[in-house]
Design a protein around this motif. Structure first.
Motif, PDB file in Angstrom:
ATOM      1  N   ALA A  19      29.493   4.370   1.519  1.00  0.00           N
ATOM      2  CA  ALA A  19      30.110   3.921   2.768  1.00  0.00           C
ATOM      3  C   ALA A  19      29.239   2.893   3.490  1.00  0.00           C
ATOM      4  CB  ALA A  19      30.367   5.115   3.684  1.00  0.00           C
ATOM      5  N   LYS A  21      25.651   3.873   4.488  1.00  0.00           N
ATOM      6  CA  LYS A  21      24.665   4.569   5.323  1.00  0.00           C
ATOM      7  C   LYS A  21      23.283   3.919   5.232  1.00  0.00           C
ATOM      8  CE  LYS A  21      25.567   8.288   2.988  1.00  0.00           C
ATOM      9  NZ  LYS A  21      26.724   7.811   2.245  1.00  0.00           N
ATOM     10  N   THR A  22      22.828   3.735   3.992  1.00  0.00           N
ATOM     11  CA  THR A  22      21.489   3.181   3.793  1.00  0.00           C
ATOM     12  C   THR A  22      21.420   1.758   4.349  1.00  0.00           C
ATOM     13  OG1 THR A  22      21.242   4.575   1.855  1.00  0.00           O
ATOM     14  CG2 THR A  22      19.730   2.715   2.037  1.00  0.00           C
ATOM     15  N   SER A  23      22.490   0.996   4.135  1.00  0.00           N
ATOM     16  CA  SER A  23      22.534  -0.375   4.662  1.00  0.00           C
ATOM     17  C   SER A  23      22.550  -0.362   6.188  1.00  0.00           C
ATOM     18  CB  SER A  23      23.778  -1.102   4.157  1.00  0.00           C
ATOM     19  OG  SER A  23      23.865  -1.036   2.761  1.00  0.00           O
ATOM     20  N   ILE A  41      20.699  -3.158  -0.544  1.00  0.00           N
ATOM     21  CA  ILE A  41      20.876  -2.375  -1.765  1.00  0.00           C
ATOM     22  C   ILE A  41      20.792  -3.322  -2.969  1.00  0.00           C
ATOM     23  CG2 ILE A  41      22.543  -0.970  -3.070  1.00  0.00           C
ATOM     24  CD1 ILE A  41      21.476   0.530  -0.651  1.00  0.00           C
ATOM     25  N   ASP A  42      21.449  -4.497  -2.843  1.00  0.00           N
ATOM     26  CA  ASP A  42      21.506  -5.407  -3.984  1.00  0.00           C
ATOM     27  C   ASP A  42      20.145  -6.003  -4.325  1.00  0.00           C
ATOM     28  OD1 ASP A  42      24.187  -4.853  -4.185  1.00  0.00           O
ATOM     29  OD2 ASP A  42      24.732  -6.435  -2.753  1.00  0.00           O
ATOM     30  N   LYS A  58      21.507   2.392  -7.382  1.00  0.00           N
ATOM     31  CA  LYS A  58      22.121   1.813  -6.179  1.00  0.00           C
ATOM     32  C   LYS A  58      22.867   2.852  -5.354  1.00  0.00           C
ATOM     33  CE  LYS A  58      22.443  -2.940  -7.901  1.00  0.00           C
ATOM     34  NZ  LYS A  58      21.013  -3.198  -7.694  1.00  0.00           N
ATOM     35  N   PHE A  59      22.393   4.080  -5.353  1.00  0.00           N
ATOM     36  CA  PHE A  59      22.868   5.037  -4.352  1.00  0.00           C
ATOM     37  C   PHE A  59      21.750   6.014  -3.996  1.00  0.00           C
ATOM     38  CE2 PHE A  59      23.318   8.487  -7.314  1.00  0.00           C
ATOM     39  CZ  PHE A  59      23.980   8.008  -8.434  1.00  0.00           C
ATOM     40  N   PRO A  81      22.074  11.398   1.488  1.00  0.00           N
ATOM     41  CA  PRO A  81      22.901  11.032   0.334  1.00  0.00           C
ATOM     42  C   PRO A  81      24.365  11.408   0.587  1.00  0.00           C
ATOM     43  CG  PRO A  81      21.187  12.626  -0.276  1.00  0.00           C
ATOM     44  CD  PRO A  81      21.215  12.555   1.213  1.00  0.00           C
ATOM     45  N   GLY A  82      25.284  10.655  -0.021  1.00  0.00           N
ATOM     46  CA  GLY A  82      26.698  10.968   0.142  1.00  0.00           C
ATOM     47  C   GLY A  82      27.346  11.363  -1.171  1.00  0.00           C
ATOM     48  N   PHE A  83      26.617  11.138  -2.251  1.00  0.00           N
ATOM     49  CA  PHE A  83      27.164  11.428  -3.568  1.00  0.00           C
ATOM     50  C   PHE A  83      27.241  12.945  -3.752  1.00  0.00           C
ATOM     51  CE2 PHE A  83      27.294  11.390  -8.194  1.00  0.00           C
ATOM     52  CZ  PHE A  83      28.161  10.338  -8.400  1.00  0.00           C
ATOM     53  N   ASN A 133      32.677   0.701   9.034  1.00  0.00           N
ATOM     54  CA  ASN A 133      31.796  -0.310   8.426  1.00  0.00           C
ATOM     55  C   ASN A 133      32.589  -1.251   7.504  1.00  0.00           C
ATOM     56  OD1 ASN A 133      29.288  -1.473   7.818  1.00  0.00           O
ATOM     57  ND2 ASN A 133      29.028  -0.160   6.015  1.00  0.00           N
ATOM     58  N   LYS A 134      31.923  -2.283   7.046  1.00  0.00           N
ATOM     59  CA  LYS A 134      32.496  -3.239   6.082  1.00  0.00           C
ATOM     60  C   LYS A 134      33.735  -3.931   6.644  1.00  0.00           C
ATOM     61  CE  LYS A 134      30.800  -0.484   2.184  1.00  0.00           C
ATOM     62  NZ  LYS A 134      30.870  -0.163   0.791  1.00  0.00           N
ATOM     63  N   GLU A 136      34.208  -6.873   7.419  1.00  0.00           N
ATOM     64  CA  GLU A 136      34.457  -8.242   6.953  1.00  0.00           C
ATOM     65  C   GLU A 136      35.023  -8.249   5.535  1.00  0.00           C
ATOM     66  OE1 GLU A 136      31.902  -6.684   6.218  1.00  0.00           O
ATOM     67  OE2 GLU A 136      30.859  -7.600   4.534  1.00  0.00           O
ATOM     68  N   SER A 255      29.619  -4.420  10.626  1.00  0.00           N
ATOM     69  CA  SER A 255      29.270  -4.624   9.236  1.00  0.00           C
ATOM     70  C   SER A 255      27.768  -4.423   9.092  1.00  0.00           C
ATOM     71  CB  SER A 255      29.650  -6.048   8.812  1.00  0.00           C
ATOM     72  OG  SER A 255      28.956  -6.395   7.630  1.00  0.00           O
ATOM     73  N   THR A 257      25.799  -4.770   6.286  1.00  0.00           N
ATOM     74  CA  THR A 257      25.101  -5.828   5.555  1.00  0.00           C
ATOM     75  C   THR A 257      25.200  -7.161   6.304  1.00  0.00           C
ATOM     76  OG1 THR A 257      27.101  -5.993   4.233  1.00  0.00           O
ATOM     77  CG2 THR A 257      25.241  -4.888   3.230  1.00  0.00           C
TER      78      THR A 257
HETATM   79  N1  LIG Z   1      30.660  -6.114   2.349  1.00  0.00           N
HETATM   80  C1  LIG Z   1      29.911  -5.136   2.811  1.00  0.00           C
HETATM   81  N2  LIG Z   1      29.229  -4.380   1.943  1.00  0.00           N
HETATM   82  C2  LIG Z   1      28.485  -3.388   2.446  1.00  0.00           C
HETATM   83  C3  LIG Z   1      28.392  -3.121   3.839  1.00  0.00           C
HETATM   84  N3  LIG Z   1      27.575  -2.050   4.008  1.00  0.00           N
HETATM   85  C4  LIG Z   1      27.184  -1.676   2.789  1.00  0.00           C
HETATM   86  N4  LIG Z   1      27.720  -2.477   1.840  1.00  0.00           N
HETATM   87  C5  LIG Z   1      27.534  -2.398   0.384  1.00  0.00           C
HETATM   88  O1  LIG Z   1      28.092  -1.182  -0.083  1.00  0.00           O
HETATM   89  C6  LIG Z   1      27.301  -0.616  -1.124  1.00  0.00           C
HETATM   90  C7  LIG Z   1      26.861   0.770  -0.722  1.00  0.00           C
HETATM   91  O2  LIG Z   1      26.021   0.688   0.392  1.00  0.00           O
HETATM   92  P1  LIG Z   1      24.928   1.800   0.712  1.00  0.00           P
HETATM   93  O3  LIG Z   1      24.249   1.389   1.967  1.00  0.00           O
HETATM   94  O4  LIG Z   1      24.112   2.108  -0.460  1.00  0.00           O
HETATM   95  O5  LIG Z   1      25.887   3.032   0.988  1.00  0.00           O
HETATM   96  P2  LIG Z   1      25.454   4.551   1.218  1.00  0.00           P
HETATM   97  O6  LIG Z   1      26.444   5.096   2.165  1.00  0.00           O
HETATM   98  O7  LIG Z   1      24.031   4.654   1.572  1.00  0.00           O
HETATM   99  O8  LIG Z   1      25.730   5.165  -0.220  1.00  0.00           O
HETATM  100  P3  LIG Z   1      25.111   6.509  -0.888  1.00  0.00           P
HETATM  101  O9  LIG Z   1      23.660   6.446  -0.680  1.00  0.00           O
HETATM  102  O10 LIG Z   1      25.532   6.410  -2.312  1.00  0.00           O
HETATM  103  O11 LIG Z   1      25.749   7.664  -0.241  1.00  0.00           O
HETATM  104  C8  LIG Z   1      26.132  -1.582  -1.311  1.00  0.00           C
HETATM  105  O12 LIG Z   1      26.436  -2.438  -2.368  1.00  0.00           O
HETATM  106  C9  LIG Z   1      26.070  -2.342  -0.002  1.00  0.00           C
HETATM  107  O13 LIG Z   1      25.530  -3.628  -0.167  1.00  0.00           O
HETATM  108  C10 LIG Z   1      29.120  -3.962   4.734  1.00  0.00           C
HETATM  109  O14 LIG Z   1      29.110  -3.804   5.944  1.00  0.00           O
HETATM  110  N5  LIG Z   1      29.852  -4.955   4.156  1.00  0.00           N
END
Ligand SMILES: Nc1nc2c(ncn2[C@@H]2O[C@H](COP(=O)(O)OP(=O)(O)OP(=O)(O)O)[C@@H](O)[C@H]2O)c(=O)[nH]1
Ligand SMILES: [Mg+2]
Length: 695
Positions: A19, A21-23, A41-42, A58-59, A81-83, A133-134, A136, A255, A257
């Motif tokens: 979703a 979270k880490t970002s 993450i990338d 990447k999680f 973690p969300g997994f 989130n996300k 955009e 957003s 990222t």
């Molecule tokens: N386009 C876009 N991508 C995003 C955004 N936030 C996160 N991402 C992407 O979504 C993917 C997952 O993001 P994470 O931050 O790892 O998500 P998480 O919730 O921590 O995931 P887990 O640790 O697996 O539970 C990554 O590839 C991020 O780059 C956003 O606001 N916009």
């Protein structure tokens, strides 16, 4: 002196996998200047995903603490973690915070796992904020995401910010409290007038906000219905009161990222979520006073004796063990002496520090409500309570779930057994979902966890951190055996050799019992057919045989055994002889009693985009699964509920990935036991025979 307890916010960031979270935590740390560069993450450089196993995949695999300061407040964040395989850790962390930020993707909405973590947060009665989130991303929809959360969890969401445009057109947010637009450049917000095209939308959204807030307060509602809008002050108060009472959930958007919408979220964390002091005033923190043997309220103040709870442990082969804890009362100084109340052992605190991911920031004193870490404690484990030795208190701990699945493991090189054992014990300390033991009979090392992926990752860590390589052998499904019919049989054990012989003789009747009833032993011997002192021996023999199984080596359950006749020999009878007779009688009765094998069935919920629904259902059917229902979720996702034998689900994480091009998600929990079909029973019996031959 520690940080003023009224100025602390301890927040878990929770959601289903991916979703953001880490970002989001990364963006927060950057915008509050806790870090200088914003990782992603990338590019594999976020603060809170720092273990190689999570960077590669990447999680997030384990929770990570971080902290920052905002408007004179200390915000302690826990990225969780969300997994599905790693939610036990998330659950542990929720016990150490006063609030949560739930992250929801604007395109996909809520996922199966989000439901789980939402429930966990309910169990701790945590006030929460939702961050959509996300925004955009193509096809993002704020409205649908908000409705999805409301519908799925029965929450009343109150938008405090709404988006200006969605998907690629997303250009910023409207702050409905200030009625200003906020646009962002390089994460920096700038306030302005609401553009004409959004004016009507903003007015309507604000009206809804006021209505929802007024609904949660009778006085305000009355005034509102009479035509008086509440003042800014009343609105702010109303939102906070409603959030704490959990009648409303503030929702914001942005957003992670793109670093958009973060500052309003930080403002809301500070204004709407409670400090440890406010939270304790609402729901007092209780602990067991072990001296007085009574429950006691733990007040979050500096003049109280020190008490703390460990909520996370990180195993580090070089730096030693890191213990992360939450202080509930008193001021904790480095080098002070505490007692580990859980283990009744003394413990000396070394140097303490705050953690931003793996980065350590030294601190000399930590006050009530704070989260900090210390290295190299001897005894402390996750869940332990520690306190001032003169005032020992014990906090309640949530028991972690039993492992879903276990594997036998063996070191790749002989002689590494001990290294495997010590390494695994360190990893067990950091992962509450992991269980490890040696099988009494076979001597095999058995590692239990939430799924195949969990075990694989654990073995990867074992290799990286402790330099020992391990093979996974066959998984151990917790099969059971039972009987389907009533039957009687005699067990007669007679041995004559030279001196004293052995003699035991018993008649027993077996009767099936309902699932979950367990074992019952009834003694109906009258007139001394078997002397009283030997009757427990018969039962012991039966119980031992039940542990070994009747047909394929699995424990026998749900059976009543009645001992109704027998005979003895005045010289040759012994406890041992009656034990053997009991065991023989049970084995003899097994065929007539139609002994059979039971297998564990799990309840599975799969979320998948519509296009893969056919694949997912077909696959579940081929796994002997029974599909119970299909429900449409927002954003076009479908949720399939099914009951499936656990044995078929071992590698499901990987299979679902390929069935749905990585877009499916699932949750799984134990449901019940069912008889296995005949062909599976035959395979299990044959496998047992094979095993016996090898042994
Ligand atoms: N386009 C876009 N991508 C995003 C955004 N936030 C996160 N991402 C992407 O979504 C993917 C997952 O993001 P994470 O931050 O790892 O998500 P998480 O919730 O921590 O995931 P887990 O640790 O697996 O539970 C990554 O590839 C991020 O780059 C956003 O606001 N916009
Ligand atoms: Mg993450």
């Amino acid at each position: 002196m520690g940080i003023d307890v009224g100025k602390i916010r301890n927040i878990a960031v929770i959601a289903g996998g991916g979703a953001g979270k880490t970002s989001l935590v990364e963006a927060i740390l950057y915008d509050t200047k806790a870090i200088e560069r914003m990782g992603s993450i990338d590019t594999e450089n976020t603060t809170t995903d720092f273990e190689p196993e999570e960077i590669n995949r990447k999680f997030s695999i384990s929770s990570a603490p971080a902290f920052c300061d905002w408007n004179g407040h200390r915000i302690n964040l826990v990225d969780t973690p969300g997994f599905i395989n790693f939610l036990e850790d998330t659950k542990c962390c929720l016990g150490a915070v006063e609030g949560a930020v739930v992250v929801v993707g604007a395109r996909v909405g809520v996922k199966a796992e989000t439901g789980k973590v939402w429930q966990y947060a309910d169990q701790y009665n945590l006030p929460r904020i939702v961050f959509i989130n996300k925004m955009e991303k193509e096809n993002a929809s704020f409205q649908t995401a908000v409705e999805g959360v409301e519908k799925s969890y029965g929450a009343s969401l109150v938008p405090l910010t709404v988006p200006m445009g969605e998907g690629p057109a997303f250009s910023g947010v409207i702050d409905l409290l200030k009625m200003k637009s906020i646009t962002f450049r390089d994460g920096k917000p700038s306030e302005g007038e609401i553009p004409g095209e959004y004016k009507e939308f903003a007015d309507e959204s604000r009206k809804q906000l006021i209505e929802k807030v007024a609904e949660s307060d009778d006085d305000m509602l009355e005034k509102y219905l009479e035509g008086t809008d509440p003042t800014e002050d009343e609105i702010n108060k109303g939102i906070k009161t409603g959030t704490l009472a959990r009648t409303i959930v503030p929702v914001l958007c942005g957003s992670a990222t793109g670093n958009v919408g973060i500052q309003p979220l930080l403002d809301t964390i500070v204004s709407c979520l409670p400090s440890p002091a406010e939270s304790a005033a609402q729901t007092p923190v209780m602990a067991r006073d072990t001296k007085a043997d009574d429950d006691k309220e733990i007040k979050p103040s500096a003049d109280q004796p020190v008490s703390l709870k460990v909520f996370k442990t990180i195993a580090d082969p070089f730096a030693g063990k890191l213990t992360i804890f939450r202080v509930y009362s008193g001021i904790l100084k480095s080098d002070s002496n505490l007692i580990n109340t859980t283990r009744d052992r003394k413990e000396k605190m070394g140097n303490m520090f705050y953690l931003n991911g793996k980065k350590q920031v030294p601190v000399k004193e930590v006050g009530p409500g704070e989260i900090a870490a210390v290295a190299k404690l001897k005894e402390a484990q996750t869940g332990d309570s520690m306190s001032d030795p003169a005032n020992p208190v014990l906090f309640e701990v949530v028991k972690s779930a039993d492992p879903m699945i276990s594997y036998a493991i063996e070191p790749k090189s002989r002689g590494d057994e001990e290294k495997v054992g010590t390494g695994l014990y360190r990893l067990l300390e950091e992962d509450p979902a992991l269980k490890f033991h040696r099988d009494e009979e076979s001597g095999e090392m058995i590692l239990g966890g939430t799924g195949q992926m969990h075990i694989e990752i654990t073995l990867e860590k074992l290799k990286r951190k402790f330099g020992v390589e391990v093979n996974m052998k066959s998984p151990k499904i917790p099969y059971r055996e039972t009987i389907k019919k009533s039957a009687s049989a005699q067990g007669r054990y007679k041995k004559q050799s030279g001196g004293r012989g052995q003699f035991g003789d018993c008649w027993i009747k077996l009767e099936p019992q309902p699932r979950g009833a367990g074992f019952e032993f009834v003694n109906q011997i009258v007139g001394g057919a078997i002397p009283r002192q030997y009757i427990p021996a018969v039962e012991k023999g039966i119980v031992a045989k039940m542990k070994d199984g009747l047909i394929a080596g699995n424990p026998v359950v749900d059976m009543k055994v009645t001992l109704y006749d027998g005979s003895y020999h005045s010289v040759d009878s012994s406890e041992m002889a009656f034990k053997i007779a009991g065991s023989m009688a049970l084995q003899k009765a097994a065929p007539d009693a139609k002994a059979t094998i039971l297998e564990p069935i799990v309840k599975v919920e799969v979320n998948t985009p519509e296009e893969f629904l056919g694949n997912v259902i077909g696959d579940l059917n081929s796994k002997r699964g029974k599909v119970q229902g299909v429900e449409s979720l927002q954003g076009g996702d479908q949720q399939v509920s099914a009951l499936v034998p656990m044995a078929e689900m071992l590698t499901y994480a990987n299979q679902l990935n390929s069935l749905t091009s990585g877009q499916g998600m699932y949750t799984m929990e134990s449901s019940h036991y069912e008889e296995v079909p005949a062909h599976v029973a035959q395979q299990l019996i044959a496998a047992k025979e094979e095993e016996k031959k090898e042994a």
